[in-house]
Design an enzyme around this catalytic site. Structure first.
Site, PDB file in Angstrom:
ATOM      1  CG  ASN A   1      -1.827   1.143   1.331  1.00 54.45           C
ATOM      2  OD1 ASN A   1      -1.421   2.268   1.068  1.00 54.45           O
ATOM      3  ND2 ASN A   1      -3.061   0.913   1.721  1.00 54.45           N
TER       4      ASN A   1
ATOM      5  CG  HIS B   1      -5.664  -1.337   9.328  1.00 53.58           C
ATOM      6  ND1 HIS B   1      -5.221  -0.751  10.469  1.00 53.58           N
ATOM      7  CD2 HIS B   1      -6.197  -0.348   8.566  1.00 53.58           C
ATOM      8  CE1 HIS B   1      -5.482   0.543  10.406  1.00 53.58           C
ATOM      9  NE2 HIS B   1      -6.075   0.823   9.259  1.00 53.58           N
TER      10      HIS B   1
ATOM     11  CG  HIS C   1      -8.288   4.183   1.141  1.00 54.15           C
ATOM     12  ND1 HIS C   1      -8.479   4.058   2.499  1.00 54.15           N
ATOM     13  CD2 HIS C   1      -9.491   4.557   0.639  1.00 54.15           C
ATOM     14  CE1 HIS C   1      -9.737   4.334   2.791  1.00 54.15           C
ATOM     15  NE2 HIS C   1     -10.371   4.664   1.682  1.00 54.15           N
TER      16      HIS C   1
ATOM     17  CB  THR D   1      -9.662   1.998   7.348  1.00 51.80           C
ATOM     18  OG1 THR D   1      -9.225   2.689   6.183  1.00 51.80           O
ATOM     19  CG2 THR D   1     -11.030   1.418   7.104  1.00 51.80           C
TER      20      THR D   1
ATOM     21  CD  GLU E   1      -6.998  -0.211   1.059  1.00 47.42           C
ATOM     22  OE1 GLU E   1      -7.102   0.874   1.647  1.00 47.42           O
ATOM     23  OE2 GLU E   1      -6.192  -1.072   1.380  1.00 47.42           O
TER      24      GLU E   1
ATOM     25  CG  HIS F   1       0.786   6.195   4.826  1.00 43.59           C
ATOM     26  ND1 HIS F   1      -0.117   7.197   5.125  1.00 43.59           N
ATOM     27  CD2 HIS F   1       0.222   5.045   5.247  1.00 43.59           C
ATOM     28  CE1 HIS F   1      -1.174   6.675   5.717  1.00 43.59           C
ATOM     29  NE2 HIS F   1      -1.005   5.370   5.807  1.00 43.59           N
TER      30      HIS F   1
ATOM     31  CD  GLU G   1      -7.207  -6.066   3.128  1.00 46.90           C
ATOM     32  OE1 GLU G   1      -7.430  -5.831   1.925  1.00 46.90           O
ATOM     33  OE2 GLU G   1      -6.398  -5.422   3.818  1.00 46.90           O
TER      34      GLU G   1
ATOM     35  NE  ARG H   1      -7.577  11.440   5.440  1.00 46.39           N
ATOM     36  CZ  ARG H   1      -8.089  10.926   6.556  1.00 46.39           C
ATOM     37  NH1 ARG H   1      -7.336  10.140   7.303  1.00 46.39           N
ATOM     38  NH2 ARG H   1      -9.305  11.184   6.923  1.00 46.39           N
TER      39      ARG H   1
ATOM     40  NE  ARG I   1      -9.404   8.499   4.310  1.00 45.07           N
ATOM     41  CZ  ARG I   1      -9.609   7.617   5.280  1.00 45.07           C
ATOM     42  NH1 ARG I   1      -8.823   6.588   5.410  1.00 45.07           N
ATOM     43  NH2 ARG I   1     -10.590   7.766   6.135  1.00 45.07           N
TER      44      ARG I   1
END
Ligand code: PXP
Length: 241
Positions: A8, A192, A44, A102, A71, A11, A152, A50, A46
């Site tokens: 992922n 996660h 993801h 999340t 996602e 970040h 998931e 962000r 969003r």
């Protein structure tokens, strides 16, 4: 078989958006992750944009060499975007603007009809649909009923356990949910909060065939480089003890 690692890269985009610069680019990070052995790229998008931007999704759709897992919240805006860019997999996640990340799984039992409709819509567009749910047997059964291809399992509570007893209890919930989903014919991912210290017990669960990991890999990559950070995670997954 070693589980598939989905990296992922959200970040990387978080760091970029902190200054609204054009770097670091999550697209570059995705390519490095793939070169190091990642078999999926997860992002993801969003509602508040962000971190990942529409531009990232557009370019990754063209450049991603493995699988692209998007996602997203189960909203009409996101379904439209999924139809436009056709990721290989869509993972439906709950989303609240004020959350840091999340926080819980999708409540499938509480909104079965709405989720079923969105799943059908996405599957008609030949997109594989995964549901991000808590390791709860009712949610697993509901995911099966609404015809999800995959689930998931949310590993957040396992990762945040304050002592060994709590951790063992959360781990056994994940094992039970994974076994139950596999029995129902769904493939099972998890993610996660997974990091270099807590990944191995999850990597040992036979029924789980994919892990999606972001924050810990990106955090290490800042210090040791992206390829090394991915390789070190893969090494732990390949030899989980
Ligand atoms: N899987 C899902 C469904 C997520 O929402 C996230 C966080 O975006 C992750 C995996 C990765 O979590 P982390 O960044 O804590 O590794």
């Amino acid at each position: 078989m070693t589980q598939r690692l989905g990296v992922n890269v959200d970040h990387v985009a978080t760091l970029r958006q902190a200054r609204r610069t054009s770097y670091p680019d999550p697209v570059t990070a995705a390519a490095l992750a793939e070169l190091a052995g990642a078999r999926q790229i997860t992002i993801h998008l969003r509602e508040d944009r962000r971190h990942i931007q529409d531009r990232d999704l557009r370019i990754l759709r063209d450049t991603c060499q493995t699988l692209l897992n998007l996602e997203m919240a189960a909203t009409p805006e996101m379904v439209k975007i999924a139809y436009e860019y056709k990721p290989d997999v869509v993972t439906l996640v709950p989303e609240r603007r004020e959350e840091l990340t999340t926080e819980g799984g999708l409540d499938v039992t509480g909104q079965r009809e709405a989720v079923a409709k969105i799943i059908k819509n996405l599957k008609d567009g030949e997109i594989i649909v995964s549901l991000f749910i808590d390791p709860d047997l009712d949610q697993v059964r509901a995911a099966h009923k609404v015809d999800a291809n995959r689930i998931e399992l949310h590993t957040g509570r396992y990762c945040e356990a304050r002592n060994e007893r709590e951790r063992a209890r959360e781990l056994s919930r994940i094992v039970d949910a994974a076994k139950s989903a596999a029995k129902l014919g769904m493939s099972v991912a998890a993610g996660h909060g997974l990091n270099y210290d807590n990944v191995q017990p999850i990597a040992r669960i036979q029924e789980i065939d994919e892990l999606n990991i972001g924050h810990s890999i990106v955090g290490r990559a800042v210090l040791v480089g992206f390829e090394r950070a991915v390789r070190e995670m893969l090494e732990l997954m390949r030899n989980p003890g």
